[in-house]
Enzyme design. Structure first.
Site, PDB file in Angstrom:
ATOM      1  N   HIS A 130       0.840  -1.208   0.000  1.00  0.00           N
ATOM      2  CA  HIS A 130       0.000   0.000   0.000  1.00  0.00           C
ATOM      3  C   HIS A 130       0.874   1.256   0.000  1.00  0.00           C
ATOM      4  CE1 HIS A 130      -3.335   2.664   1.494  1.00  0.00           C
ATOM      5  NE2 HIS A 130      -2.312   3.268   2.071  1.00  0.00           N
ATOM      6  N   GLU A 131       1.897   1.270   0.837  1.00  0.00           N
ATOM      7  CA  GLU A 131       2.769   2.450   0.904  1.00  0.00           C
ATOM      8  C   GLU A 131       3.561   2.624  -0.398  1.00  0.00           C
ATOM      9  OE1 GLU A 131       2.228   4.485   3.127  1.00  0.00           O
ATOM     10  OE2 GLU A 131       1.048   3.171   4.418  1.00  0.00           O
ATOM     11  N   HIS A 134       1.441   4.333  -2.898  1.00  0.00           N
ATOM     12  CA  HIS A 134       1.454   5.786  -2.717  1.00  0.00           C
ATOM     13  C   HIS A 134       2.666   6.403  -3.428  1.00  0.00           C
ATOM     14  CE1 HIS A 134      -1.895   6.790  -0.213  1.00  0.00           C
ATOM     15  NE2 HIS A 134      -1.538   6.017   0.793  1.00  0.00           N
ATOM     16  N   GLU A 199      -6.294   7.248  -0.712  1.00  0.00           N
ATOM     17  CA  GLU A 199      -6.227   6.010   0.071  1.00  0.00           C
ATOM     18  C   GLU A 199      -6.880   4.851  -0.675  1.00  0.00           C
ATOM     19  OE1 GLU A 199      -4.604   5.233   2.933  1.00  0.00           O
ATOM     20  OE2 GLU A 199      -3.740   7.204   2.609  1.00  0.00           O
TER      21      GLU A 199
END
Length: 288
Positions: A130-131, A134, A199
């Site tokens: 997930h990071e 980003h 998100e």
């Protein structure tokens, strides 16, 4: 579509900042506000990652210090065709993580000790994917810009008290009071809207990078439970950074509302499980 929405929200925030400058000083005030915002963002572009990591006392680690954590990040970065980011650990029992950096070549990921202890290797892979999403989407730069402009709007609105008689503010003291209240609120709403949009995108991107949406879904549930009962003192002292974390580290966050920096975890989990049910992920373990 998410990038279009984000661009529109950034434009709205910039216009709001320039509008306050116009009310305070006419065309000259608008130009000064634009130049000031540009200067702040230039500084944030080069220094925001260092400032945030220092704020949380993050320490950089390698495979000798945190072998499994760093190996997971390394393999996931390869899956995502990204340069290996610098890896940091934050000493706090609250499970959480964030990414920072102006671009993929100058990026960093940070995980808390609580996160590494609480999650399984698969769940940790979901979070770090997930990071990395980003970073791949350049959300870290977008969120830095929005946070900087939002802070500048709040500061500029406070200056309005000293310029209440300006001819560009026909409402006088009433206009000053409205500006001081509504401008920072509008900026916060735009910042939150951008954060929530990004998100969802990072959840989907992270699921693709790690290959198992359910790993991230399981991790999100555990992190929310931990964050709701374990304090993160640096985050409480610096609430403007809350949007950076995968789950809001502040205890005030309770539901998926207009004023939340993050979507409701239940909604995020549902979308991820829908992805898993539709087979929208690559099979296989993401590290060796």
């Amino acid at each position: 579509m998410n990038m279009v929405k984000t661009g529109m929200l950034l434009a709205a925030m910039t216009a709001l900042f320039m509008g306050i400058g116009f009310m305070l000083g006419g065309e000259a005030g608008m130009l000064l506000a634009l130049l000031f915002a540009g200067g702040m963002n230039l500084f944030a572009y080069w220094n925001s990652d260092k400032m945030v990591l220092r704020m949380y006392g993050a320490r950089e680690v390698d495979e000798a210090a945190a072998p499994e954590y760093v190996r997971i990040v390394r393999q996931l970065a390869a899956n995502a065709n990204l340069p290996m980011p610098r890896t940091f650990i934050i000493e706090t029992d609250q499970p959480n993580a964030f990414a920072t950096g102006r671009n993929p070549e100058n990026a960093a990921v940070a995980a808390t000790t609580g996160l590494i202890r609480m999650l399984s290797p698969e769940e940790l892979a979901g979070v770090m994917a997930h990071e990395l999403a980003h970073i791949k989407n350049r959300d870290t730069l977008i969120m830095t810009v929005t946070a900087t402009i939002a802070g500048a709007i709040s500061m500029l609105a406070n200056f309005a008290l000293f310029f209440g008689g300006n001819r560009n503010n026909p409402l006088g003291i009433v206009g000053v009071i409205l500006m001081m209240i509504l401008a920072p609120l509008a900026a916060a709403l735009v910042q939150m809207a951008i954060s929530r949009t990004r998100e969802y995108s990072a959840d989907a991107g992270g699921a693709e990078i790690c290959g198992r949406p359910q790993w991230l879904a399981s991790a999100l549930k555990k992190i929310e439970q931990g964050a709701s009962r374990i304090d993160n003192e640096p985050a409480e002292a610096n609430p403007a950074t809350a949007h950076m974390f995968i789950i809001n580290p502040l205890h005030a966050h309770k539901r998926d509302s207009l004023f939340s920096t993050h979507p409701a975890t239940a909604n995020r989990v549902a979308k991820l499980m829908e992805m898993a049910g539709l087979g929208q992920s690559a099979p296989g373990r993401p590290w060796g």
